[in-house]
Design an enzyme around this catalytic site. Structure first.
Site, short mmCIF file in Angstrom:
data_model
loop_
_atom_site.label_atom_id
_atom_site.label_comp_id
_atom_site.label_asym_id
_atom_site.label_seq_id
_atom_site.Cartn_x
_atom_site.Cartn_y
_atom_site.Cartn_z
N PHE A 1 1.55 5.14 1.74
CA PHE A 1 2.50 4.92 0.92
C PHE A 1 2.62 5.82 -0.25
O PHE A 1 1.53 5.92 -1.11
CB PHE A 1 2.61 3.35 0.28
CG PHE A 1 3.84 3.08 -0.48
CD1 PHE A 1 5.18 2.81 -0.09
CD2 PHE A 1 3.73 3.20 -1.83
CE1 PHE A 1 6.17 2.67 -0.65
CE2 PHE A 1 4.87 2.98 -2.74
CZ PHE A 1 6.01 2.79 -2.09
N ASP B 1 -3.40 11.08 -3.64
CA ASP B 1 -2.41 10.10 -4.39
C ASP B 1 -3.50 8.77 -4.99
O ASP B 1 -3.87 7.92 -4.09
CB ASP B 1 -1.58 9.48 -3.44
CG ASP B 1 -0.67 8.61 -3.97
OD1 ASP B 1 -0.94 8.07 -5.06
OD2 ASP B 1 0.55 8.20 -3.43
N LYS C 1 1.19 4.28 -12.34
CA LYS C 1 0.82 2.83 -12.73
C LYS C 1 0.00 2.53 -13.86
O LYS C 1 0.45 2.52 -14.90
CB LYS C 1 0.22 2.26 -11.28
CG LYS C 1 1.05 2.10 -10.21
CD LYS C 1 0.89 1.02 -9.06
CE LYS C 1 2.06 0.81 -8.24
NZ LYS C 1 2.23 1.87 -6.98
C1 LIG Z 1 3.29 2.50 -6.49
C2 LIG Z 1 2.70 3.69 -5.77
C3 LIG Z 1 3.43 4.88 -5.44
C4 LIG Z 1 4.79 4.98 -6.03
O1 LIG Z 1 5.08 4.90 -7.56
P1 LIG Z 1 6.36 4.38 -8.10
O2 LIG Z 1 6.17 4.43 -9.38
O3 LIG Z 1 6.72 3.04 -7.69
O4 LIG Z 1 7.27 5.68 -7.84
C5 LIG Z 1 3.08 6.04 -4.70
N1 LIG Z 1 1.52 6.09 -4.41
C6 LIG Z 1 1.18 5.23 -4.37
C7 LIG Z 1 -0.51 4.92 -3.56
C8 LIG Z 1 1.37 3.86 -4.99
O5 LIG Z 1 0.73 2.73 -4.80
#
Ligand SMILES: *Cc1c(COP(=O)(O)O)cnc(C)c1O
Length: 407
Positions: free
Chosen positions: A134, A219, A248
């Site tokens: 994701f 990521d 985050k």
């Molecule tokens: C939450 C998340 C995203 C996306 O972040 P947003 O602030 O919602 O755009 C991307 N990668 C990972 C691993 C995430 O947990």
């Protein structure tokens, strides 16, 4: 179609729980009618220092009275300070600030493509990604994540991503070709169900990238910023990426993201190639600088690692005691998942009835992503509420099987 909730002015994009919170303090959230909930989802790994942390509140208030926004046509002191700190604490030599995880990923993808373009290899524009990943909800990041449920109905899937099964090294190696720009991976999949890349695999990815002259793009939007007991999860594997997206917990609840890179990887990103109106806004920078101040204080990250081990052990006990409800506990630090034998949605809803806030994930997992300041007493309360949830579910299962036997 029957509609139980009143007509909402909002897009119908979330299956929201019918709860409205008015204020928060530390690990606790309070509804408008004064009910207290123990929050071990932390706004999905965002509220890393809990709610209303005094250092963060003070930083935001102080900045709010001085300056909110100028523009990236000027230097922004908070960006330079936070950038220098992130560089000091990581592999990175360059930082771009944005407002969210998906934007951080967009910047990471553009940086990787542009690197090869600037090197005279514009054909190297594809990233290899992993099944279950994701990376966000923009058109590029849903293509990168490759999950049909997020892609369906949104027209042509953006090209430039090749997905391989999770943990299949041979498939990964076979997918690398003359058009490959790099490999994009979450060291621990969050939405995918707290699925961790073993350290040996991350090392192997680093070696593969070096061998083929391609970029390792991490990521760490969810697993980064202290969550595993080191500032970033990849540190446990003793490797460094070329590019990394974070967000985050970086803002502890204030929207902010960043793309970090080596000077080499960022060398294609010259004036005019990227930008963001709000990215690195003074308010966001003030809060993120305060977050780092707390996290980088001596002993803080070690305490997170300790708490992670404690909580995982307590959860393992819970799993042992309730084998009809839970299968295993997985994850690292304070990024933990309970793989369930009953639908994880039932566990999340059941825990909510016991005033415990958790969040689901893929692979039938319930995630625990508590603030890094959680105390042992609060862990025990969380466990007790999960116990009560499991007992409820077991009673329901017993009633069902009795009914089944009678029928
Ligand atoms: C939450 C998340 C995203 C996306 O972040 P947003 O602030 O919602 O755009 C991307 N990668 C990972 C691993 C995430 O947990």
């Amino acid at each position: 179609m029957a509609q139980s909730t009143p007509a909402s002015p909002l897009y119908n994009t979330y299956a929201r729980a019918d709860l409205v919170f008015e204020r928060g303090e530390g690990m606790w959230l309070y509804t408008t009618d004064g009910e207290a909930f123990l929050d071990v989802m932390g706004g999905v790994a965002v509220n890393a220092l809990g709610h209303a942390h005094p250092v963060l509140v003070e930083a935001l208030k102080a900045q709010a009275e001085k300056l909110w926004h100028t523009s990236n046509v000027f230097r922004v002191a908070g960006q330079e300070k936070l950038g220098a700190r992130l560089i000091e604490a990581t592999f990175a030599e360059k930082v771009f600030f944005c407002n969210s995880g998906a934007e951080a990923l967009e910047c990471a993808i553009k940086t990787a493509r542009r690197y090869h373009f600037a090197k005279g290899q514009p054909e190297r524009n594809r990233l290899i990604t992993f099944e279950g990943a994701f990376h966000g909800r923009t058109l590029a990041t849903i293509a990168a994540g490759g999950q049909e449920k997020y892609l369906e109905g949104f027209g042509p899937k953006m090209d430039g991503f090749d997905q391989v099964p999770f943990g299949d090294h041979a498939a990964l190696e076979a997918a690398i070709g003359p058009a490959t720009a790099g490999i994009l991976i979450e060291p621990i999949q969050g939405e995918g169900g707290i699925r961790q890349m073993p350290a040996s695999c991350l090392k192997a990815l680093r070696e593969l990238c070096d061998k083929h002259g391609i970029l390792l793009v991490l990521d760490e939007v969810q697993c980064g910023m202290g969550r595993t007991g080191k500032l970033f999860a990849h540190e446990w594997a003793g490797i460094t990426p070329d590019i990394m997206a974070i967000a985050k917990s970086l803002g502890g609840g204030f929207p902010v993201g960043a793309c970090l890179a080596t000077a080499e990887a960022a060398s294609g990103m010259v004036p005019g190639t990227h930008g963001s109106t709000y990215g690195g806004n003074p308010l966001a920078m003030a809060v993120a600088n305060a977050v780092l101040e707390v996290m980088l204080a001596p002993g803080f990250l070690d305490s997170v690692a300790m708490k992670g081990l404690q909580l995982k052990q307590k959860l393992a006990g819970l799993v042992d005691a309730h084998p009809a409800v839970f299968e295993t506990v997985r994850g690292s630090g304070l990024m933990l998942g309970l793989k369930c034998r009953v639908p994880s949605t039932e566990v999340v809803a059941g825990a909510r009835d016991h005033k415990l806030l958790t969040v689901g994930a893929g692979d039938n997992v319930v995630r625990l992503l508590p603030a890094l300041i959680i105390t042992e007493a609060e862990m025990d309360q969380a466990i007790a509420r999960l116990e009560a949830t499991a007992v409820d579910i077991e009673a329901k299962l017993a009633a069902q099987s009795k009914k089944g036997a009678a029928a």
